[in-house]
Structure formats: C-alpha cells, structure tokens
Design an enzyme around this catalytic site. Structure first.
Site, short mmCIF file in Angstrom:
data_model
loop_
_atom_site.label_atom_id
_atom_site.label_comp_id
_atom_site.label_asym_id
_atom_site.label_seq_id
_atom_site.Cartn_x
_atom_site.Cartn_y
_atom_site.Cartn_z
N ARG A 224 10.86 42.85 24.68
CA ARG A 224 9.82 43.69 24.10
C ARG A 224 10.38 44.45 22.90
O ARG A 224 11.51 44.94 22.94
CB ARG A 224 9.30 44.69 25.15
CG ARG A 224 8.33 44.06 26.15
CD ARG A 224 7.05 43.61 25.48
NE ARG A 224 6.06 43.04 26.37
CZ ARG A 224 5.84 41.74 26.54
NH1 ARG A 224 6.53 40.84 25.89
NH2 ARG A 224 4.88 41.32 27.36
N HIS A 272 6.18 36.42 18.07
CA HIS A 272 6.01 36.49 19.53
C HIS A 272 5.71 35.08 20.06
O HIS A 272 4.68 34.82 20.69
CB HIS A 272 4.88 37.46 19.90
CG HIS A 272 4.99 37.98 21.30
ND1 HIS A 272 4.77 39.29 21.64
CD2 HIS A 272 5.29 37.35 22.47
CE1 HIS A 272 4.93 39.45 22.95
NE2 HIS A 272 5.25 38.28 23.48
C1 GLV Z 1 4.77 37.61 26.64
O1 GLV Z 1 5.38 38.36 25.99
C2 GLV Z 1 4.47 37.79 28.01
O2 GLV Z 1 4.54 38.92 28.50
O3 GLV Z 1 4.16 36.79 28.66
#
Ligand code: GLV
Length: 309
Positions: A224, A272
């Site tokens: 994160r 991401h």
């Molecule tokens: C992605 O970051 C998730 O939490 O699956």
C-alpha cells in the site's frame, strides 16, 4: 435474499451471469440499482461509496473484491458487527509474485542501467552480483508476502521475512516486530513491501528506515502506498542511499500527474497493476465463502479488526 455488487469499474455483467449459475437462489443487485435494502445479505465490494454499506440492515458479510480492506474501511460508517472477508486468490498471488520477481531481476541484472544507456546509445556491460549474494527482504508475511518470500527462496535468493508477529516460513529467515526491522533493512539488497495499510504501517518507511537500509539497495512497493513517506523516499534516492524504487501503489491513486515520482529517473511507476483481481478465480473464492457462511462455517480469510489486516 440478495447479493449486492458494488464495484464501479468491474465487469458487472460477467459477475451477474456467473452468480446466476453458481448461486441461483440469490438475486444479484448491481449498485446503484438496489431494490429492497432489507434483502441484501452479502455485499461484494471494491471502493464502495462512503456511507452506502450502512444502508443494509441484514448484511451477513462484506466480501472484499481485493486483498486489502482499506478501500472499505475508509468509510467510517461500515457496520462494525458484520465480518469483512478478504480475497486472497491463487492467481493474484502468483501474479504478484511474478511482478516482484520482475523487479528483483530488473535491479539484480542492471536492466535499469541498460534502459538509461540505450537512450544515449551506450554499449557498456555491467557486472552483477549472483542471486546467492542478493538478499531479498520481504516486509509482510501474510497471504501475499509468504508465497513471494518462498518463491525467492526456491530460486536461490537469500530471503529475510519481516512481520508484526513472528512467523515461520521454510527457507526464509523470519524477523518480527519493530525492534527487528532495522536488521532486515540493513541486510537486504532488495526490499519488497507487501504490507497492508494499518495505523502501525502508515508512514513506516520514512527517512529513518531509509537510512537503515543498505546503501544502494532497491525498494519495491506492491503493498500500500501510504506505508511510504514519498518525500523521504525521493530524498533517499537523490542522496544515492537507495539505488532505485519500483512503486505500484500510491498514497493517492491514480498518481497525480504533477507528482515527482512520474519524472524521477530512478522511480518506476506502475498503475496498481501487480496482481489485479481475476474475475473467475475471485468469483469462485467468494461463492465458496458465501457457501461456508450459509452452512454456519467461517469464511476465510476474515479481516481482523484488532490487527487491522
Ligand atoms: C489490491 O491492491 C488488492 O487489495 O487486492
């Protein structure tokens, strides 16, 4: 009885079709077209709108369409008495592992230097340390971090794992708690953070931590974004304390266009993308968990309110 699907960018048609086959007794309601709120027993969510989940008085579980639950918990009104079930599916775990491996090899074999050289037409080979002389430090030994640490160990890397509570992972030297973090950082040549966002991990990787890292080492963040202090990371890269950083997650996503990470020569930005949720494997796991709850069994893995992950 119904299931709420609340994932703005998800493939709602596909999920609806799959649920119609796999759980035909449940109605599938796609946010915002929700009929009777009293009927909703399960909420399948990714980034549900703030304040929405409190509208369903008969929820049996909130099922995250992702491994992290911070996208749910940013809503202060999420019902406190309803279990939140995480999604850790094998396909995402495999893909996250490959993603981490890509960056480890990128740094170990100097691909980042060759990319820079190509821009200037420079033909210059660099020696590289054998993988046995690289030490991978995996921060976070949960459902994602543990298989990642194992993969690196199986490939012949020395691997150190760090977690809040002590864990045991084959062929991985495990460390636990803040007192043992400096040793992991000091020994690792490549640090891979898979940490979830909790009150204890927010801002954890700051200037003090960067100064504890081995000079010239690399950082990969697939956990994160807010675990890293961005300004401190840029300073550590500019001073040469860190060699480079590959970042997949950010404090604010999408990463704002004016953010200095975009243009930093030693920062690699991906959107991401390390282990995106795969619809079918996610659906199988979620349907399995709903089945367990219906039989009175515990779903897995349940988000732990005390630990925050
Ligand atoms: C992605 O970051 C998730 O939490 O699956």
């Amino acid at each position: 009885m119904s299931i709420l699907f609340s994932w703005e960018n998800g493939n709602a048609d596909l999920w609806q079709r799959e649920f119609a086959t796999r759980l035909p007794s449940q109605q599938f309601q796609i946010f915002p077209d929700v009929g009777a709120v009293d009927d909703v027993e399960y909420a399948l969510v990714w980034m549900p709108p703030i304040g929405d989940l409190k509208r369903y008085p008969n929820l049996k579980a909130i099922l995250s369409i992702g491994a992290g639950c911070d996208h749910i918990l940013r809503d202060p009104d999420v019902p406190k008495n309803v279990p939140i079930v995480r999604l850790v599916d094998d396909v995402s775990v495999r893909d996250m592992s490959h993603f981490a491996l890509h960056w480890a090899l990128h740094f170990q074999r100097n691909f980042y230097l060759y990319a820079e050289q190509q821009r200037d037409g420079i033909w210059q080979r660099h020696s590289y340390r054998d993988i046995s002389q690289h030490c991978i430090g995996v921060l976070g030994l949960g459902g994602m971090g543990t298989p990642i640490a194992r993969m690196f160990a199986n490939l012949g890397f020395e691997v150190l794992g760090w977690s809040r509570g002590r864990k045991a992972v084959d062929a991985v030297t495990c460390f636990a708690g803040l007192d043992e973090l400096p040793e992991v950082l000091a020994k690792s040549t490549i640090v891979i953070s898979v940490l979830p966002l909790t009150s204890e991990t927010a801002g954890l990787l700051n200037c003090d931590r960067f100064s504890q890292m081995k000079a010239g080492s690399f950082l990969v963040n697939i956990g994160r974004g807010p675990v890293i202090n961005d300004a401190n990371l840029i300073a550590a890269l500019d001073e040469g304390q860190l060699g480079a950083a590959a970042l997949d997650v950010f404090d604010v996503e999408p990463l704002p266009t004016e953010h200095p990470f975009w243009k930093h020569p030693r920062v690699y930005v991906t959107p991401h993308a390390a282990g995106p949720t795969k619809d079918i494997s996610a659906i199988k796991q979620i349907v399995g968990n709903i089945g367990k709850i219906e039989k009175g069994e515990d779903p897995h893995p349940v988000w732990n309110r005390q630990l925050g992950y």
